[in-house]
Design an enzyme around this catalytic site. Structure first.
Site, PDB file in Angstrom:
ATOM      1  N   SER A 182       0.826  -1.204   0.000  1.00  0.00           N
ATOM      2  CA  SER A 182       0.000   0.000   0.000  1.00  0.00           C
ATOM      3  C   SER A 182       0.862   1.257   0.000  1.00  0.00           C
ATOM      4  CB  SER A 182      -0.919  -0.001   1.232  1.00  0.00           C
ATOM      5  OG  SER A 182      -0.168  -0.155   2.406  1.00  0.00           O
ATOM      6  N   ASN A 212      -2.176  -2.388  13.348  1.00  0.00           N
ATOM      7  CA  ASN A 212      -3.636  -2.205  13.290  1.00  0.00           C
ATOM      8  C   ASN A 212      -4.084  -0.923  13.984  1.00  0.00           C
ATOM      9  OD1 ASN A 212      -3.492  -4.633  12.041  1.00  0.00           O
ATOM     10  ND2 ASN A 212      -4.441  -5.830  13.679  1.00  0.00           N
ATOM     11  N   THR A 224     -40.460  24.888 -10.534  1.00  0.00           N
ATOM     12  CA  THR A 224     -40.671  23.520 -10.074  1.00  0.00           C
ATOM     13  C   THR A 224     -40.823  22.725 -11.351  1.00  0.00           C
ATOM     14  OG1 THR A 224     -43.068  23.797  -9.956  1.00  0.00           O
ATOM     15  CG2 THR A 224     -41.848  24.220  -7.923  1.00  0.00           C
ATOM     16  N   HIS A 225     -40.313  21.516 -11.375  1.00  0.00           N
ATOM     17  CA  HIS A 225     -40.275  20.705 -12.605  1.00  0.00           C
ATOM     18  C   HIS A 225     -39.527  21.434 -13.723  1.00  0.00           C
ATOM     19  CE1 HIS A 225     -43.683  18.404 -10.757  1.00  0.00           C
ATOM     20  NE2 HIS A 225     -43.979  19.603 -10.305  1.00  0.00           N
ATOM     21  N   SER A 266     -14.503  26.774 -27.978  1.00  0.00           N
ATOM     22  CA  SER A 266     -14.553  25.588 -28.827  1.00  0.00           C
ATOM     23  C   SER A 266     -13.513  25.743 -29.912  1.00  0.00           C
ATOM     24  CB  SER A 266     -15.943  25.454 -29.452  1.00  0.00           C
ATOM     25  OG  SER A 266     -15.858  24.697 -30.645  1.00  0.00           O
ATOM     26  N   LYS A 287     -18.666  29.940 -29.231  1.00  0.00           N
ATOM     27  CA  LYS A 287     -18.963  29.185 -28.016  1.00  0.00           C
ATOM     28  C   LYS A 287     -18.203  29.654 -26.778  1.00  0.00           C
ATOM     29  CE  LYS A 287     -20.442  25.099 -28.066  1.00  0.00           C
ATOM     30  NZ  LYS A 287     -21.610  24.372 -27.651  1.00  0.00           N
ATOM     31  N   ASN A 314     -18.080  27.720 -23.178  1.00  0.00           N
ATOM     32  CA  ASN A 314     -18.622  26.534 -22.523  1.00  0.00           C
ATOM     33  C   ASN A 314     -18.365  26.531 -21.012  1.00  0.00           C
ATOM     34  OD1 ASN A 314     -19.601  25.424 -24.916  1.00  0.00           O
ATOM     35  ND2 ASN A 314     -17.594  24.533 -25.390  1.00  0.00           N
ATOM     36  N   GLU A 349     -19.500  21.721 -15.604  1.00  0.00           N
ATOM     37  CA  GLU A 349     -19.758  20.350 -16.056  1.00  0.00           C
ATOM     38  C   GLU A 349     -18.874  19.353 -15.316  1.00  0.00           C
ATOM     39  OE1 GLU A 349     -19.416  22.061 -20.285  1.00  0.00           O
ATOM     40  OE2 GLU A 349     -20.346  20.107 -20.574  1.00  0.00           O
ATOM     41  N   TYR A 378      -9.641  -6.483  12.748  1.00  0.00           N
ATOM     42  CA  TYR A 378      -8.996  -6.010  11.518  1.00  0.00           C
ATOM     43  C   TYR A 378      -8.971  -7.094  10.446  1.00  0.00           C
ATOM     44  CZ  TYR A 378      -5.460  -4.239   8.282  1.00  0.00           C
ATOM     45  OH  TYR A 378      -4.812  -3.825   7.150  1.00  0.00           O
ATOM     46  N   GLN A 420      -7.421  -2.043   4.138  1.00  0.00           N
ATOM     47  CA  GLN A 420      -6.385  -1.258   3.480  1.00  0.00           C
ATOM     48  C   GLN A 420      -6.954  -0.518   2.253  1.00  0.00           C
ATOM     49  OE1 GLN A 420      -2.188  -2.636   3.295  1.00  0.00           O
ATOM     50  NE2 GLN A 420      -2.616  -2.986   1.135  1.00  0.00           N
ATOM     51  N   LYS A 460      -8.112   3.721   1.950  1.00  0.00           N
ATOM     52  CA  LYS A 460      -7.370   4.981   1.809  1.00  0.00           C
ATOM     53  C   LYS A 460      -7.517   5.657   0.460  1.00  0.00           C
ATOM     54  CE  LYS A 460      -4.416   3.191   5.190  1.00  0.00           C
ATOM     55  NZ  LYS A 460      -5.111   1.886   4.966  1.00  0.00           N
TER      56      LYS A 460
END
Ligand code: ARG
Length: 461
Positions: free
Chosen positions: A24, A111, A156-157, A278, A284, A286, A291, A318, A323, A326
């Site tokens: 690890s 441990n 709403t919606h 773009s 454009k 963006n 995003e 344990y 392990q 992490k």
């Protein structure tokens, strides 16, 4: 050759593939500072309790500090053969100070060592997250203050519902990130116990002082059950849960920014610093940062589900499965940091198109509820009937291709003779928002009160 840490009962070393699956160090080297701090506290306590000699402890402390500088200077050589950060540090300590190094691991196991390292790391990260969230909330409070009276359509919606103010909408995010902040604080509160001294799982026969190491490491108190101490990863799961909820909030905001910045909505303009162009379409701009914030939420949610799945079948105490905790937490932490920072920048920098918001606020018959409420208040109609009359007014306005406020008084009276000229006062979006003074409502005065409340609360958070 067999392992120098536990090779006593082994005739040969591990297969290469065993080493590859077992190691690890590639990721847990991130815990070096916590590992060294834990070892320093442990060795000092051992010496104080007379478990190791003061002279050995001094050598150990000196060696550990040397290792810390070597790692920070980038000169430390990490070895996969030595599996993890704990054995890499201990092995180097032996090279530096000789046999005294072998006394450090008295009354301790990897441990409890890994548990204390990871708790320290997670606690620090939660503290950083709290600060980052405070910055984001402050950015929203400034926007809300500047736009407490800027009208926009509430949805709403994603259909126009009622006019609201942009400041009020910003304050909705303040509430969301405020809850995230309080979840972070809660998580720290529950995490704040030191597992060091639980040893492998059963505690130890050496006369250690766990309260001393707990306070030396800045924990509130030691954990109370040695078995739980080494089998618990709730703090990692809570970090990921808090992160996933917060990321989900950031993603909803990102989605709104994506929508708002389209030419069709044009509610906001992102700064050049938080948008991209773009390579083919010159016009454009963006919202890539938004995003990506939306997308990275998937990673964080994935890490939460991943670790829950790792933990769900583990018997106490344990198991090496743990392990796998992490990388999930490290990646989620790094990702969340980046997301909050990008959002704070985007929100602070974006320009609000108040004209477009106002235009949109008045479209879609957004004040229909105000008309219904007026009929209840001024003409004494039951709400259901007022709703029906208003529905017919909307149909009429739609047929005439105009807004409710443009209907003639004759047309309105044809629907209900109790309607007077006064009705036009509630059909404007500004009056609509001004009237919604209920606690937590969208009226500019109420929004300003909410802002004052949060400024005070944030100063103490
Ligand atoms: N690298 C291990 C981990 O991350 C440290 C604990 C190892 N303990 C053990 N008994 N093998 O969990």
């Amino acid at each position: 050759a067999s392992n120098e840490m536990w090779g006593g009962r082994f005739a040969s070393g591990p297969a290469a593939i065993m080493e590859a699956i077992n190691a690890s160090i590639g990721f847990d080297k991130k815990l070096y500072a916590q590992d060294i701090a834990g070892s320093l506290a442990h060795s000092e306590m051992l010496a104080e309790q007379g478990i190791i000699a003061k002279a050995d402890q001094e050598k150990i402390a000196h060696g550990l500090n040397t290792i810390l500088s070597e790692i920070e200077a980038g000169t430390f050589v990490f070895s996969t053969k030595l599996e993890d950060i704990h054995m890499n540090v201990e092995s180097r300590l032996a090279e530096l100070i000789g046999p005294a190094a072998g006394r450090l691991h008295t009354a301790r196991s990897r441990n409890d060592q890994v548990a204390v390292d990871f708790r320290l790391w997670t606690k620090n990260e939660l503290t950083r997250t709290a600060e980052a969230l405070k910055g984001l909330i402050a950015a929203f409070l400034d926007k809300a203050e500047a736009h407490a009276a800027t009208v926009m359509p509430g949805f709403t919606h994603l259909q126009t519902a009622q006019p609201v103010t942009f400041g009020h909408h910003c304050m909705a995010y303040v509430e969301m990130f405020g809850r995230d902040l309080s979840r972070v604080r809660d998580a720290i509160e529950r995490l704040d116990e030191s597992p060091l001294g639980a040893a492998a799982l059963a505690g130890t026969g050496f006369p250690i002082d766990r309260h001393r190491t707990a306070s030396a490491l800045g924990f509130r108190e030691p954990t109370r059950n040695s078995i739980d101490s080494v089998s618990d990863r709730d703090y990692a799961l809570e970090f990921l849960s808090v992160a996933a909820i917060c990321a989900t909030h950031l993603s909803r905001l990102a989605e709104e920014i994506v929508i708002w910045s389209t030419p069709q909505f044009a509610f906001v303009r992102l700064s050049d610093q938080f948008s991209t162009g773009s390579s083919i379409m010159p016009q454009k701009k963006n919202p890539d940062a938004a995003e990506l914030v939306r997308a990275k939420t998937g990673r964080i949610n994935g890490h939460l589900v991943g670790l829950l799945t790792v933990m769900k079948g583990l018997p106490l105490a344990y198991s090496k499965d743990m392990q796998e905790d992490k990388e999930a937490v490290f990646d989620a932490a790094e990702t969340l940091d980046l997301m909050i920072a990008a959002m704070t920048g985007m929100v602070g920098d974006m320009t609000i198109n108040t004209d477009a918001m106002k235009r949109a606020a008045g479209s879609g018959f957004s004040t229909a509820t105000d008309l219904a409420d007026w009929l209840v208040r001024e003409a004494g109609l039951p709400f259901r009937e007022a709703h029906h009359v208003t529905g017919r007014a909307v149909a009429m306005a739609e047929a005439q291709k105009k807004g409710l406020e443009k209907l003639s008084i004759e047309d309105l009276r044809s629907l209900n003779p109790a309607i007077t000229e006064d009705v036009y006062s509630v059909l404007s979006v500004n009056n609509s928002v001004k009237s919604r003074k209920s606690f937590g409502g969208t009226a500019p005065a109420e929004v300003k009160r909410q802002i004052r409340y949060w400024r005070k609360r944030l100063a103490k958070a």
